[in-house]
Each structure stands twice: as structure tokens, then as C-alpha cells.
Design a protein around this motif. Structure first.
Motif, PDB file in Angstrom:
ATOM      1  N   ILE A 160     -20.522 -19.424  30.093  1.00  0.00           N
ATOM      2  CA  ILE A 160     -19.384 -20.286  29.787  1.00  0.00           C
ATOM      3  C   ILE A 160     -18.651 -20.652  31.075  1.00  0.00           C
ATOM      4  N   GLY A 161     -18.577 -19.701  32.003  1.00  0.00           N
ATOM      5  CA  GLY A 161     -17.895 -19.951  33.265  1.00  0.00           C
ATOM      6  C   GLY A 161     -16.506 -19.368  33.333  1.00  0.00           C
ATOM      7  N   TRP A 162     -16.186 -18.439  32.440  1.00  0.00           N
ATOM      8  CA  TRP A 162     -14.863 -17.820  32.430  1.00  0.00           C
ATOM      9  C   TRP A 162     -14.847 -16.541  33.259  1.00  0.00           C
ATOM     10  N   ASP A 163     -13.669 -16.144  33.664  1.00  0.00           N
ATOM     11  CA  ASP A 163     -13.472 -14.935  34.448  1.00  0.00           C
ATOM     12  C   ASP A 163     -13.889 -13.726  33.608  1.00  0.00           C
ATOM     13  N   PRO A 164     -14.939 -12.994  34.009  1.00  0.00           N
ATOM     14  CA  PRO A 164     -15.417 -11.868  33.194  1.00  0.00           C
ATOM     15  C   PRO A 164     -14.391 -10.760  33.032  1.00  0.00           C
ATOM     16  N   GLY A 165     -13.462 -10.649  33.980  1.00  0.00           N
ATOM     17  CA  GLY A 165     -12.444  -9.616  33.867  1.00  0.00           C
ATOM     18  C   GLY A 165     -11.281 -10.001  32.977  1.00  0.00           C
ATOM     19  N   ARG A 166     -11.295 -11.236  32.511  1.00  0.00           N
ATOM     20  CA  ARG A 166     -10.160 -11.721  31.729  1.00  0.00           C
ATOM     21  C   ARG A 166     -10.542 -12.154  30.317  1.00  0.00           C
ATOM     22  N   LEU A 167     -11.776 -12.616  30.113  1.00  0.00           N
ATOM     23  CA  LEU A 167     -12.187 -13.144  28.818  1.00  0.00           C
ATOM     24  C   LEU A 167     -12.302 -12.029  27.782  1.00  0.00           C
ATOM     25  N   ALA A 168     -12.371 -12.425  26.518  1.00  0.00           N
ATOM     26  CA  ALA A 168     -12.596 -11.485  25.423  1.00  0.00           C
ATOM     27  C   ALA A 168     -13.525 -12.136  24.419  1.00  0.00           C
ATOM     28  N   MET A 169     -14.292 -11.310  23.712  1.00  0.00           N
ATOM     29  CA  MET A 169     -15.174 -11.802  22.665  1.00  0.00           C
ATOM     30  C   MET A 169     -15.110 -10.859  21.478  1.00  0.00           C
ATOM     31  N   VAL A 170     -15.047 -11.421  20.286  1.00  0.00           N
ATOM     32  CA  VAL A 170     -15.152 -10.637  19.060  1.00  0.00           C
ATOM     33  C   VAL A 170     -16.199 -11.296  18.176  1.00  0.00           C
ATOM     34  N   THR A 171     -16.880 -10.501  17.374  1.00  0.00           N
ATOM     35  CA  THR A 171     -17.827 -11.048  16.412  1.00  0.00           C
ATOM     36  C   THR A 171     -17.125 -11.250  15.077  1.00  0.00           C
ATOM     37  N   THR A 172     -17.503 -12.305  14.387  1.00  0.00           N
ATOM     38  CA  THR A 172     -16.941 -12.597  13.077  1.00  0.00           C
ATOM     39  C   THR A 172     -18.060 -13.010  12.128  1.00  0.00           C
ATOM     40  N   SER A 173     -17.758 -12.966  10.855  1.00  0.00           N
ATOM     41  CA  SER A 173     -18.743 -13.300   9.829  1.00  0.00           C
ATOM     42  C   SER A 173     -18.767 -14.801   9.585  1.00  0.00           C
ATOM     43  N   GLY A 174     -19.301 -15.550  10.536  1.00  0.00           N
ATOM     44  CA  GLY A 174     -19.472 -16.976  10.368  1.00  0.00           C
ATOM     45  C   GLY A 174     -18.510 -17.812  11.181  1.00  0.00           C
ATOM     46  N   GLY A 175     -18.925 -19.056  11.441  1.00  0.00           N
ATOM     47  CA  GLY A 175     -18.121 -19.971  12.221  1.00  0.00           C
ATOM     48  C   GLY A 175     -16.822 -20.360  11.544  1.00  0.00           C
ATOM     49  N   SER A 176     -16.817 -20.399  10.218  1.00  0.00           N
ATOM     50  CA  SER A 176     -15.589 -20.761   9.511  1.00  0.00           C
ATOM     51  C   SER A 176     -14.481 -19.759   9.809  1.00  0.00           C
ATOM     52  N   LEU A 177     -14.818 -18.478   9.760  1.00  0.00           N
ATOM     53  CA  LEU A 177     -13.820 -17.453  10.040  1.00  0.00           C
ATOM     54  C   LEU A 177     -13.432 -17.459  11.521  1.00  0.00           C
ATOM     55  N   ALA A 178     -14.382 -17.766  12.380  1.00  0.00           N
ATOM     56  CA  ALA A 178     -14.070 -17.851  13.812  1.00  0.00           C
ATOM     57  C   ALA A 178     -13.084 -18.984  14.077  1.00  0.00           C
ATOM     58  N   ASN A 179     -13.316 -20.135  13.450  1.00  0.00           N
ATOM     59  CA  ASN A 179     -12.393 -21.258  13.641  1.00  0.00           C
ATOM     60  C   ASN A 179     -11.000 -20.919  13.123  1.00  0.00           C
ATOM     61  N   LEU A 180     -10.941 -20.268  11.976  1.00  0.00           N
ATOM     62  CA  LEU A 180      -9.652 -19.873  11.420  1.00  0.00           C
ATOM     63  C   LEU A 180      -8.921 -18.918  12.362  1.00  0.00           C
ATOM     64  N   THR A 181      -9.646 -17.950  12.899  1.00  0.00           N
ATOM     65  CA  THR A 181      -9.035 -16.960  13.783  1.00  0.00           C
ATOM     66  C   THR A 181      -8.512 -17.609  15.059  1.00  0.00           C
ATOM     67  N   ALA A 182      -9.298 -18.529  15.622  1.00  0.00           N
ATOM     68  CA  ALA A 182      -8.858 -19.215  16.838  1.00  0.00           C
ATOM     69  C   ALA A 182      -7.609 -20.056  16.568  1.00  0.00           C
ATOM     70  N   LEU A 183      -7.573 -20.729  15.420  1.00  0.00           N
ATOM     71  CA  LEU A 183      -6.395 -21.524  15.077  1.00  0.00           C
ATOM     72  C   LEU A 183      -5.164 -20.632  14.901  1.00  0.00           C
ATOM     73  N   LEU A 184      -5.375 -19.446  14.352  1.00  0.00           N
ATOM     74  CA  LEU A 184      -4.272 -18.492  14.226  1.00  0.00           C
ATOM     75  C   LEU A 184      -3.716 -18.118  15.594  1.00  0.00           C
ATOM     76  N   ALA A 185      -4.614 -17.809  16.512  1.00  0.00           N
ATOM     77  CA  ALA A 185      -4.177 -17.432  17.853  1.00  0.00           C
ATOM     78  C   ALA A 185      -3.423 -18.582  18.520  1.00  0.00           C
ATOM     79  N   ALA A 186      -3.932 -19.799  18.342  1.00  0.00           N
ATOM     80  CA  ALA A 186      -3.272 -20.956  18.929  1.00  0.00           C
ATOM     81  C   ALA A 186      -1.898 -21.193  18.303  1.00  0.00           C
ATOM     82  N   ARG A 187      -1.827 -21.074  16.978  1.00  0.00           N
ATOM     83  CA  ARG A 187      -0.544 -21.284  16.304  1.00  0.00           C
ATOM     84  C   ARG A 187       0.483 -20.256  16.721  1.00  0.00           C
ATOM     85  N   ASN A 188       0.064 -19.005  16.813  1.00  0.00           N
ATOM     86  CA  ASN A 188       1.015 -17.941  17.146  1.00  0.00           C
ATOM     87  C   ASN A 188       1.499 -18.023  18.588  1.00  0.00           C
ATOM     88  N   ARG A 189       0.658 -18.582  19.467  1.00  0.00           N
ATOM     89  CA  ARG A 189       1.140 -18.792  20.832  1.00  0.00           C
ATOM     90  C   ARG A 189       2.213 -19.886  20.863  1.00  0.00           C
TER      91      ARG A 189
END
Length: 530
Positions: A160-189
Motif C-alpha cells: 500500500i505504501g503506508w508507514d509500517p510503524g503507524r498503520l493498522a489492520m484488522v480482519t472482518t467478516s466481509g467487505g460490507s462490515l469493513a466499509n461500515l467500520t471505516a465509516l464509523l471511524a471517519a464519523r467519530n473523528r
């Protein structure tokens, strides 16, 4: 200490059978017997081997649900009062029914969906995961899966090209849940008060999301879950190939601002579901970053092109995104579900669900005093508490074969799709709707004398007939409001001969539909090809 009576001990260990007498427990022991397990594997393995070895060209044998329900019900034991005796033949019939009624994802005739035949070794590892049953949300429950997640985050994050010491990855059960989780993080910020106060915590504008007109439906569903209604979704226009028009984004965001909307996230696509289009990520980032808008990339299908040195430029600019959803069960060829959700800033990953509750309500999983073990927990970053160790098949393939396995198959699929494009473009009675950017191609069968009003109906009729004939399985999608045929090439066994057979079969089927329509009584305009 007072010991319970022998009768109580027996009842506690061996429940009564139907006659009220304690059972011996031997029937229970046989269910969990390791030797029985080995026998079952020995019976099932040859059936799966034949399934994998079948190279026939076939699509889908769609069975009437009532017929399949009757067949499945007939395989169910009628025993209710005791554990039924094991019946090996019954198990074999269940396996045969299972493999025989699904889409044959390893066949060259399968060109319809975005899930693939898995690398067989990945299926074996998935079996291991099922037997050892180690949920992977918390390190103490699934030690190796949690380490494997960190290792794959390093490997793929580098692409991806991101800083390995800064990035994070989690596994989720499908892209739909991943999109929801990312939107949550964006909204809460953007709206930190919503975590505690909900909608009442909004003080600066109405929360809104900007999406492509070709965005996957899971994104708008996720927005609805967050309370972002349809009027708060800013839809960005696309070009004829399905890519967001970067020059129209800033005006759309300005118009939204004038309506009192505060767009907190723009969702781009890296491989749209309809046409496999890749949005211009670098250009979109240039618009979103100065405005403080989170850029999320739904790369469920196309993010895997990052593994290919030949094709990774399709995701140029991904290094500027804030988050990325990546389905490994699509073009990394592992069992579903296996979705990877990446964050450029690991701290943002913990913002999706707020601070872990600790002893205030989930003390059974969250530790009040973090240590070296809990540091690998992901319970505060994903919605699931019990989560399959879905990373294990992917990590094992990467560990055993390395990235070249994935790169070569991806390159092969993209090259085959490009070849299909050239073949169809050379046929005078076919319209190709776009140049493929990966392994998805949309086109229409359009004979010269076809009335424009019949174009939509003809594509639907051809698709349904093809599915019914059982040799090829293709999908359909509306492009510009008119149905089109769609192929998704996920099988490296597909070659020029199979593509030629598909073209011939579409043409033959289409002509048959038109002849039947012409011969049918009644006004032609009222008839619909079926």
C-alpha cells in the motif's frame, strides 16, 4: 466435602435416555472419536479430489428450491430421543448434494461472480481452523492467528505504501462490515460527540458522506446504519467507464456545504462491482485532504492488484487514503469471508468503537491492565467479538508459496479478460462497453436488426437462458439503465477456446430468443424475450 451419591454422579455425567435410564455415554464418545474423524476425512477427500479434477465446462444447474428441500429433508435422521447411529452413506450423500448443487467455481464455464475457487491448500487450513476453533479477536484465544494478522499487515501494508510503524489492520467478516467500520471511524473523528451523545452530539453541520454513483450498495447501507439518510449522501458523477470524475468532486462538495451538509468521508472504489472501474485516488486525495475529509477506498475486489507489479498502478494514490477495505476471498483466492481493513493511522482504528469498556461491562474479555499479550487484541477495533481466524488460509499460502502465486494468477486473469475484450470487439453483433481495468468486462449482444426497445430485454433473456442451459454462468448488470452481460474471470483455466464457445453460445441463444419472439402471437412491442 460431601460427595454426591452415585446416582447423582451418573445423572450429571450421562443424561437419561428416552426411557429415563442413564445412557453409557458411548454414543457421545463416538461422535467425538478421532478415528471416526479420520474415517470421515478418508471418505470425503476422494469426493473433493474428483470435484477439483473436474475440468468440464459448466455453469450452474439451478434446482427448484422445493425439489432441493425435499432431497435435503430426506437426508435428515428421524431420530429425536437419542443420538442417531452414524451413517457414512448419509454423510456421503450430503457432501455430494452440497458439491453438486453449487456453482462449480473451478469450471471454465464459471464467469459470473467475484468469489473464486480457492487454492486447495487454503481449504485444508480452513478445515484446521474449524476443528481447533480459535476465535481470533483476542490473543489468548487465538495466538497464531493474531500474530499472522500482524505479519500480513506488514507484508500487504508495504504494498500500500503506508508507514509500517503507524498503520493498522484488522480482519472482518466481509467487505460490507469493513466499509461500515471505516465509516464509523471517519464519523467519530469528525463528530467525536456522537459516541456519547448520538445525533444530539452533532454541533457543526449535518453528517454526510460522498460516494460514487457506482459505489457498492453496502456503503449506502452502512451510511443508513450510521443515521446518514439518503438526503445526506452526496453522489459523485462518473464517466462512461464508471470512474468518478475528479473534476466534478469539488463542485459537488461545495454544493453540499451550501446545503448545510458536512461531508466527513468520501468513499472511492478500487474495482467497482459493475464494471471493475478504479477511481482516480490521487486526484480525489488532492480534493479531500485540504478539506479534512476522510478518504476511504472500497478495494474489496481490486485492491489485490497491489500484489501485481504489472497492475498495481491502477491504485495510484492509495498511499494518500485514510483506510482501505480489501477482500482476500476474491482475488487472493482464499475461503470466504476474509476481509482486511487497513488504516493509514493505527490510532484511527481504535476510534471506530471508542474506548474499550474494560471492567464497566466487558471485563470478561477486556483487560484493565494491558500487557504484551493483550497488545495484539483487536476487540476494540472490530465489531465482532467471536471472529473466525480468517487470516490463517491467506497467511499459510503466503508463507508456503510467497506472493508470486497471487501475482501470477492475477496477471493471468487480467490478461485473459483483455483478450476477451479484443475478441468481442471484433464481433460485429456485440457491443463492448468499456476497456477492462482488471478482470471484469461488460458487453451486450446486439444484432444489426434489433430494435433499440428490445435491447434490455434481450440481454436478460440471454442471461437466463445461458444459466438454464448449464454450460456457462455469466451475470448481468445495468449500465446506463440498460442491461448488459458481465463476465468476471476468476479461473486461470479459462482460455481462448472457452471464450469462443461463450460468444457462440450467446449468439445462438440470442437468435433463438428472437426467433421465438417473432413467432409468438400478439403485438411485437408487448412481447418480452424470456
Amino acid at each position: 466435602m460431601t460427595r454426591p451419591s452415585p446416582e447423582v454422579q451418573n445423572l450429571a455425567i450421562f443424561p437419561p435416555d428416552s426411557g429415563g435410564r442413564p445412557s453409557t455415554g458411548s454414543d457421545m464418545a463416538s461422535v467425538f472419536d478421532p478415528e471416526r474423524f479420520r474415517e470421515n476425512i478418508s471418505n470425503i477427500a476422494p469426493r473433493l479430489e474428483r470435484y477439483l479434477a473436474d475440468r468440464s465446462t459448466r455453469g450452474l444447474d439451478l434446482v427448484d428450491p422445493a425439489v432441493l428441500t425435499k432431497a435435503a429433508r430426506g437426508l435428515m435422521t428421524t431420530e429425536r430421543d437419542r443420538i442417531a447411529d452414524f451413517d457414512a452413506d448419509r454423510l456421503n450423500q450430503i457432501v455430494d448434494l452440497y458439491t453438486g448443487t453449487g456453482i462449480h467455481v473451478y469450471s471454465p464455464g464459471y464467469m459470473g461472480r467475484q468469489f473464486s475457487g480457492v487454492v486447495p491448500l487454503a481449504g485444508l487450513v480452513d478445515l484446521v481452523s474449524s476443528v481447533v476453533n480459535q476465535p481470533s479477536t483476542f490473543y489468548e484465544a487465538g495466538q497464531l492467528p493474531n500474530v499472522a494478522e500482524r505479519l500480513m499487515a506488514e507484508e500487504l501494508g508495504r504494498l500500500i505504501g503506508w508507514d509500517p510503524g503507524r498503520l493498522a489492520m484488522v480482519t472482518t467478516s466481509g467487505g460490507s462490515l469493513a466499509n461500515l467500520t471505516a465509516l464509523l471511524a471517519a464519523r467519530n473523528r469528525a463528530f467525536p460527540g456522537m459516541l456519547a451523545g448520538g445525533a444530539a452530539g452533532v454541533r457543526d453541520g449535518i453528517p454526510a458522506v460522498a460516494v460514487s454513483e457506482e459505489v457498492h450498495y453496502s456503503v449506502t447501507r452502512a451510511a443508513g446504519v450510521l443515521g446518514v439518510g439518503e438526503r445526506q449522501i452526496v453522489r459523485l458523477p462518473v464517466d462512461r467507464s464508471g470512474r468518478v470524475r475528479a473534476d466534478r468532486v469539488a463542485p459537488a462538495l461545495d454544493a453540499a456545504h451550501r446545503r448545510g451538509l458536512r461531508v466527513f468521508c468520501l468513499v472511492a472504489s478500487a474495482g467497482t462491482t459493475s464494471m471493475g472501474a478504479f477511481d482516480p485516488l490521487a486526484e480525489l486525495a488532492a480534493v479531500t485532504r485540504p478539506r479534512g475529509i476522510w478518504l476511504h477506498v472500497d478495494g474489496a475486489h481490486g485492491a489485490s492488484l497491489l500484489v501485481s507489479r504489472r497492475h498495481r498502478d491502477r491504485l495510484r494514490g492509495i498511499e494518500h487514503a485514510d483506510s482501505l477495505a480489501w477482500d482476500a476471498h476474491k482475488m487472493l483466492f482464499v475461503p470466504a469471508p476474509c476481509t482486511l481493513l487497513f488504516y493509514r493511522d493505527g490510532a484511527a482504528a481504535r476510534g471506530a468503537f471508542g474506548r474499550p469498556p474494560g471492567g464497566r461491562g466487558a471485563s470478561y474479555v477486556f483487560d484493565e491492565e494491558p500487557d504484551v499479550y493483550s497488545a495484539l487484541d483487536s476487540g476494540d477495533q472490530n465489531f465482532e467479538c467471536t471472529k473466525r481466524p480468517m487470516i490463517m488460509p491467506l497467511w499459510t499460502l503466503w508463507a508456503v508459496y510467497g506472493p508470486a502465486l497471487f501475482e501470477r494468477k492475477i496477471d493471468r486473469l487480467c490478461a485473459t479478460t483483455r483478450h476477451a475484450f479484443r475478441m468481442l470487439r471484433a464481433e460485429p453483433d456485440f457491443d463492448v462497453l468499456h476497456e477492462p481495468e482488471a478482470n471484469i468486462l461488460c458487453f451486450r449482444y446486439r444484432p444489426a436488426d434489433l430494435e433499440p426497445s428490445a435491447l434490455h430485454r434481450l440481454q436478460l433473456a440471454v442471461r437466463h437462458r445461458l444459466r438454464g442451459d448449464g454450460r456457462f454462468f455469466v451475470s448481468k448488470v445495468d449500465v446506463g439503465g440498460v442491461a448488459a452481460l458481465r463476465v468476471v474471470l476468476m479461473n486461470h483455466r479459462i482460455g481462448t477456446a472457452h471464450l469462443a464457445q461463450l460468444i457462440t453460445e450467446i449468439r445462438t441463444t440470442g437468435q433463438r430468443v428472437l426467433r421465438e419472439e417473432a413467432a409468438a402471437p400478439g403485438p411485437r412491442a408487448e412481447r418480452s424475450p424470456r
